[in-house]
Design a protein around this motif. Structure first.
Motif, mmCIF file in Angstrom:
data_model
loop_
_atom_site.group_PDB
_atom_site.id
_atom_site.type_symbol
_atom_site.label_atom_id
_atom_site.label_comp_id
_atom_site.label_asym_id
_atom_site.label_seq_id
_atom_site.Cartn_x
_atom_site.Cartn_y
_atom_site.Cartn_z
ATOM 1 N N ASP A 62 0.857 -1.240 0.063
ATOM 2 C CA ASP A 62 -0.034 -0.089 0.157
ATOM 3 C C ASP A 62 0.919 1.297 -0.036
ATOM 4 O OD1 ASP A 62 0.984 -0.686 2.613
ATOM 5 O OD2 ASP A 62 -0.823 0.277 3.563
ATOM 6 N N VAL A 63 2.167 1.227 0.662
ATOM 7 C CA VAL A 63 2.773 2.433 0.492
ATOM 8 C C VAL A 63 3.475 2.564 -0.851
ATOM 9 C CG1 VAL A 63 5.108 3.451 1.453
ATOM 10 C CG2 VAL A 63 3.404 2.138 2.978
ATOM 11 N N VAL A 64 3.853 1.472 -1.307
ATOM 12 C CA VAL A 64 4.442 1.593 -2.678
ATOM 13 C C VAL A 64 3.441 1.917 -3.848
ATOM 14 C CG1 VAL A 64 5.120 0.209 -4.640
ATOM 15 C CG2 VAL A 64 6.149 -0.335 -2.416
ATOM 16 N N THR A 65 2.152 1.597 -3.717
ATOM 17 C CA THR A 65 1.358 2.031 -4.589
ATOM 18 C C THR A 65 0.937 3.548 -3.838
ATOM 19 O OG1 THR A 65 0.283 -0.083 -4.638
ATOM 20 C CG2 THR A 65 -1.164 1.646 -5.227
ATOM 21 N N GLY A 66 0.836 3.891 -2.978
ATOM 22 C CA GLY A 66 0.540 5.420 -2.469
ATOM 23 C C GLY A 66 1.509 6.307 -2.965
ATOM 24 N N LEU A 67 2.644 5.743 -3.113
ATOM 25 C CA LEU A 67 3.738 6.668 -3.697
ATOM 26 C C LEU A 67 3.747 6.779 -5.472
ATOM 27 C CD1 LEU A 67 6.921 5.392 -1.755
ATOM 28 C CD2 LEU A 67 5.762 7.759 -1.447
ATOM 29 N N ALA A 68 3.061 6.081 -5.976
ATOM 30 C CA ALA A 68 2.912 6.015 -7.458
ATOM 31 C C ALA A 68 2.204 7.168 -7.752
ATOM 32 C CB ALA A 68 2.248 4.635 -7.901
ATOM 33 N N ALA A 69 1.013 7.513 -7.333
ATOM 34 C CA ALA A 69 0.092 8.610 -7.642
ATOM 35 C C ALA A 69 0.854 9.931 -7.789
ATOM 36 C CB ALA A 69 -1.136 8.620 -7.076
ATOM 37 N N PRO A 70 1.563 10.297 -6.566
ATOM 38 C CA PRO A 70 2.293 11.598 -6.425
ATOM 39 C C PRO A 70 3.442 11.677 -7.427
ATOM 40 C CG PRO A 70 2.413 10.608 -4.392
ATOM 41 C CD PRO A 70 1.345 9.790 -5.149
ATOM 42 N N TRP A 71 4.092 10.654 -7.503
ATOM 43 C CA TRP A 71 5.265 10.374 -8.369
ATOM 44 C C TRP A 71 4.826 10.896 -9.911
ATOM 45 C CZ3 TRP A 71 7.082 8.105 -12.638
ATOM 46 C CH2 TRP A 71 8.231 8.121 -13.075
ATOM 47 N N THR A 72 3.732 10.131 -10.238
ATOM 48 C CA THR A 72 3.262 10.383 -11.510
ATOM 49 C C THR A 72 2.558 12.019 -11.770
ATOM 50 O OG1 THR A 72 2.809 8.035 -11.600
ATOM 51 C CG2 THR A 72 1.696 9.374 -13.297
ATOM 52 N N LEU A 73 2.090 12.480 -10.805
ATOM 53 C CA LEU A 73 1.493 13.691 -10.825
ATOM 54 C C LEU A 73 2.648 14.648 -10.859
ATOM 55 C CD1 LEU A 73 -1.709 13.696 -8.257
ATOM 56 C CD2 LEU A 73 -1.676 13.872 -10.594
ATOM 57 N N PHE A 74 3.574 14.485 -9.990
ATOM 58 C CA PHE A 74 4.816 15.576 -10.512
ATOM 59 C C PHE A 74 5.306 15.628 -11.833
ATOM 60 C CE2 PHE A 74 9.115 16.137 -10.222
ATOM 61 C CZ PHE A 74 9.292 17.475 -9.504
ATOM 62 N N ARG A 75 5.433 14.252 -12.163
ATOM 63 C CA ARG A 75 5.872 14.396 -13.707
ATOM 64 C C ARG A 75 5.013 14.735 -14.787
ATOM 65 N NH1 ARG A 75 8.403 11.933 -9.831
ATOM 66 N NH2 ARG A 75 10.728 11.668 -10.320
ATOM 67 N N LEU A 76 3.784 14.680 -14.489
ATOM 68 C CA LEU A 76 2.600 15.245 -15.377
ATOM 69 C C LEU A 76 2.863 16.713 -15.257
ATOM 70 C CD1 LEU A 76 -0.401 12.829 -14.634
ATOM 71 C CD2 LEU A 76 0.699 13.330 -17.046
ATOM 72 N N HIS A 77 2.786 17.196 -14.071
ATOM 73 C CA HIS A 77 3.209 18.907 -14.035
ATOM 74 C C HIS A 77 4.301 19.254 -14.488
ATOM 75 C CE1 HIS A 77 2.813 22.649 -11.663
ATOM 76 N NE2 HIS A 77 4.246 22.398 -11.620
ATOM 77 N N LYS A 78 5.399 18.659 -14.485
ATOM 78 C CA LYS A 78 6.836 19.199 -14.861
ATOM 79 C C LYS A 78 6.556 19.042 -16.527
ATOM 80 C CE LYS A 78 9.653 20.322 -12.036
ATOM 81 N NZ LYS A 78 10.169 21.750 -12.039
ATOM 82 N N ALA A 79 5.954 17.915 -16.904
ATOM 83 C CA ALA A 79 5.837 17.845 -18.599
ATOM 84 C C ALA A 79 4.994 19.076 -19.097
ATOM 85 C CB ALA A 79 5.115 16.544 -18.852
ATOM 86 N N ARG A 80 3.945 19.691 -18.231
ATOM 87 C CA ARG A 80 3.235 20.543 -18.955
ATOM 88 C C ARG A 80 3.686 21.912 -18.479
ATOM 89 N NH1 ARG A 80 -3.122 21.272 -18.229
ATOM 90 N NH2 ARG A 80 -3.072 23.267 -19.717
ATOM 91 N N PHE A 81 4.345 22.221 -17.276
ATOM 92 C CA PHE A 81 4.943 23.459 -16.797
ATOM 93 C C PHE A 81 6.405 23.620 -16.855
ATOM 94 C CE2 PHE A 81 0.348 22.882 -15.263
ATOM 95 C CZ PHE A 81 -0.326 23.889 -16.177
ATOM 96 N N GLY A 82 6.949 22.545 -16.661
ATOM 97 C CA GLY A 82 8.543 22.585 -16.445
ATOM 98 C C GLY A 82 9.359 23.148 -17.390
ATOM 99 N N PRO A 83 10.606 23.301 -17.433
ATOM 100 C CA PRO A 83 11.443 23.698 -18.431
ATOM 101 C C PRO A 83 11.347 22.969 -19.605
ATOM 102 C CG PRO A 83 12.864 23.276 -16.348
ATOM 103 C CD PRO A 83 11.172 22.625 -16.233
ATOM 104 N N VAL A 84 11.210 23.756 -20.863
ATOM 105 C CA VAL A 84 10.873 23.057 -22.147
ATOM 106 C C VAL A 84 11.642 21.950 -22.406
ATOM 107 C CG1 VAL A 84 10.696 23.539 -24.640
ATOM 108 C CG2 VAL A 84 9.699 25.250 -23.034
ATOM 109 N N GLU A 85 13.125 22.059 -22.231
ATOM 110 C CA GLU A 85 14.225 21.081 -22.650
ATOM 111 C C GLU A 85 13.794 19.561 -21.645
ATOM 112 O OE1 GLU A 85 15.785 23.492 -19.340
ATOM 113 O OE2 GLU A 85 14.779 23.971 -21.276
ATOM 114 N N GLY A 86 12.902 19.657 -20.443
ATOM 115 C CA GLY A 86 12.525 18.378 -19.828
ATOM 116 C C GLY A 86 11.217 17.880 -20.272
ATOM 117 N N ARG A 87 10.227 18.592 -20.789
ATOM 118 C CA ARG A 87 8.955 18.188 -20.924
ATOM 119 C C ARG A 87 8.802 16.863 -21.784
ATOM 120 N NH1 ARG A 87 5.984 23.742 -22.290
ATOM 121 N NH2 ARG A 87 6.411 24.981 -20.225
#
Length: 106
Positions: A62-87
Motif C-alpha cells: 500500500d505504501v508503494v502504491t501510495g507513492l505511485a500517484a504523486p510520483w506520476t502527478l509530479f511528472r505530469l506537472h513538470k511535463a506541462r509546466f516545467g522547463p521546455v527542454e525536460g518536458r
C-alpha cells in the motif's frame, strides 16, 4: 543485463538484483519500477523481476502504491509546466507512472 537509462538489472541467470543507480535510498528503489516500464517492460514483467529482490518484497504494497500517484502527478506537472527542454522526458516518465498506477490499482 538490462538497462533503462539510470536503471540496471541483473537477470536471474546472473543473480536476482535490480539497481536504480540514481537513487540509492529506499524510495528510489521503489521508483525503479516506472523506469523499467519507461524502458519498454510491462508492469507485469517489472513486478516479476523486482519480486525476486528481498528488500522489494518487504516493502508494504500500500505504501508503494501510495507513492505511485504523486510520483506520476509530479511528472505530469513538470511535463506541462516545467522547463521546455525536460518536458518530453517528463511526459514519458508520466506515461510509465500511469501504467504503474493502473497495474497497481487492479
Amino acid at each position: 543485463m538490462l538497462s533503462a537509462g539510470r536503471v540496471s538489472a541483473i537477470l536471474p541467470d546472473r543473480g536476482d538484483h535490480a539497481v536504480h543507480s540514481s537513487r540509492r535510498c529506499l524510495g528510489g528503489r521503489r521508483h525503479a519500477r516506472p523506469r523499467f516500464i519507461e524502458a519498454g517492460h510491462t508492469p507485469e514483467q517489472t513486478e516479476a523481476l523486482l519480486a525476486r529482490v528481498p528488500a522489494w518484497r518487504s516493502a508494504p504494497a500500500d505504501v508503494v502504491t501510495g507513492l505511485a500517484a504523486p510520483w506520476t502527478l509530479f511528472r505530469l506537472h513538470k511535463a506541462r509546466f516545467g522547463p521546455v527542454e525536460g518536458r518530453d522526458f517528463r511526459a514519458r516518465a508520466a506515461e510509465a507512472g500511469r501504467a504503474w498506477v493502473r497495474h497497481r490499482s487492479r
